[in-house]
Scaffold this motif. Sequence first.
Motif, PDB file in Angstrom:
ATOM      1  N   THR A  88      37.697  41.976  34.324  1.00  0.00           N
ATOM      2  CA  THR A  88      36.661  41.867  35.355  1.00  0.00           C
ATOM      3  C   THR A  88      35.849  40.589  35.185  1.00  0.00           C
ATOM      4  O   THR A  88      35.591  39.867  36.168  1.00  0.00           O
ATOM      5  CB  THR A  88      35.729  43.090  35.298  1.00  0.00           C
ATOM      6  N   VAL A  91      38.118  37.580  36.052  1.00  0.00           N
ATOM      7  CA  VAL A  91      38.387  37.550  37.493  1.00  0.00           C
ATOM      8  C   VAL A  91      37.189  36.992  38.255  1.00  0.00           C
ATOM      9  O   VAL A  91      37.345  36.157  39.153  1.00  0.00           O
ATOM     10  CB  VAL A  91      38.755  38.961  38.000  1.00  0.00           C
ATOM     11  N   ASN A  95      38.076  33.410  39.973  1.00  0.00           N
ATOM     12  CA  ASN A  95      38.212  33.518  41.418  1.00  0.00           C
ATOM     13  C   ASN A  95      36.984  33.004  42.159  1.00  0.00           C
ATOM     14  O   ASN A  95      37.109  32.525  43.284  1.00  0.00           O
ATOM     15  CB  ASN A  95      38.500  34.969  41.808  1.00  0.00           C
ATOM     16  N   SER A 152      46.576  39.824  35.837  1.00  0.00           N
ATOM     17  CA  SER A 152      45.577  40.393  36.757  1.00  0.00           C
ATOM     18  C   SER A 152      44.458  39.422  37.102  1.00  0.00           C
ATOM     19  O   SER A 152      43.521  39.798  37.827  1.00  0.00           O
ATOM     20  CB  SER A 152      44.965  41.654  36.131  1.00  0.00           C
ATOM     21  N   LEU A 153      44.516  38.197  36.603  1.00  0.00           N
ATOM     22  CA  LEU A 153      43.367  37.305  36.735  1.00  0.00           C
ATOM     23  C   LEU A 153      43.205  36.704  38.119  1.00  0.00           C
ATOM     24  O   LEU A 153      42.083  36.406  38.538  1.00  0.00           O
ATOM     25  CB  LEU A 153      43.465  36.179  35.688  1.00  0.00           C
ATOM     26  N   HIS A 155      42.993  37.160  41.886  1.00  0.00           N
ATOM     27  CA  HIS A 155      42.735  38.242  42.837  1.00  0.00           C
ATOM     28  C   HIS A 155      42.594  37.605  44.220  1.00  0.00           C
ATOM     29  O   HIS A 155      41.547  37.060  44.569  1.00  0.00           O
ATOM     30  CB  HIS A 155      41.455  38.976  42.438  1.00  0.00           C
ATOM     31  N   THR A 207      37.654  45.251  41.084  1.00  0.00           N
ATOM     32  CA  THR A 207      38.528  44.880  39.967  1.00  0.00           C
ATOM     33  C   THR A 207      38.472  45.927  38.865  1.00  0.00           C
ATOM     34  O   THR A 207      39.499  46.306  38.293  1.00  0.00           O
ATOM     35  CB  THR A 207      38.114  43.509  39.406  1.00  0.00           C
TER      36      THR A 207
END
Length: 280
Positions: A88, A91, A95, A152-153, A155, A207
Amino acid sequence: MIVKRLTLSIKYTFMAALALIALVPILWMVLGSFRSYQEIFQYATSLNIHLLLPVEWTLQNYIDVIFDEQNPIFLFIGNTLFVTIIVTILVLFINSMAAFAFAKLEFPFKNVIFVCFMSAMIIPGEVTLVPNYLLMNDLGWVNDYKALIFPSLVHVFGIFLLRQFFSEIPKDMIEAARLDGASWFRIYWNIILPSAVPALITLGIITFLANWDAYFWPLIVINDEPKQLIQVAIANYSSLAGNEWAKILAANTISTIPIIIAFLFLQKYYIRGISMTGMK
């Protein structure tokens, strides 16, 4: 006046009905966790108060789950918190920088690159499952938390969400900061981010929930049981011998508590972030 009150009454009644429909499965899960295994099915098809309320309340399910040495639930919750919090934070940082670049910077083919990013939203996750696994295997990250964190980074929806929010920040504010000698990173850190707290919290909640509820990817890339995440651990109560539904309900209730606490504290920012995104 009467028509307006009638319209409001219908509106609130409809909203209350929708809220009730959403809450009933959660209430059934929580209250069902206080039932014995036999009682869960005894009243499953009855249309009376015992469909929700247990006849004989018991804490045995929670005792069995909490003190289960083969499946230490708090270890799995700790693993999940570790991965989820790191993902989280990264991200939000990565992002938000990408969204800032798309919203406020000028560079060649910006719109084309942004359209390519948006097109990735229509690609199902199952399509990239095998390539991602092969990449993690080549990097030697299988059975390591890096395999859960790094894929997962990026988004795509988060970049879109923050870009829409950043676009509403006046250019005059940024130009004034540039005239005062501020670097682009300082503008991003001291002007853009403080102005976008609701959107950042919205993306953070999305997230957090996505990684907290992750099941299939952790099941594939994590082999050691002590490293596993909570959703996969809960699935261990299902086997060929049968499903231990009472324990599953208790474990699900325990795993839901951190999500409910986070949402209760951040819900006003979440609603504000969604409602303000894209509005002039």
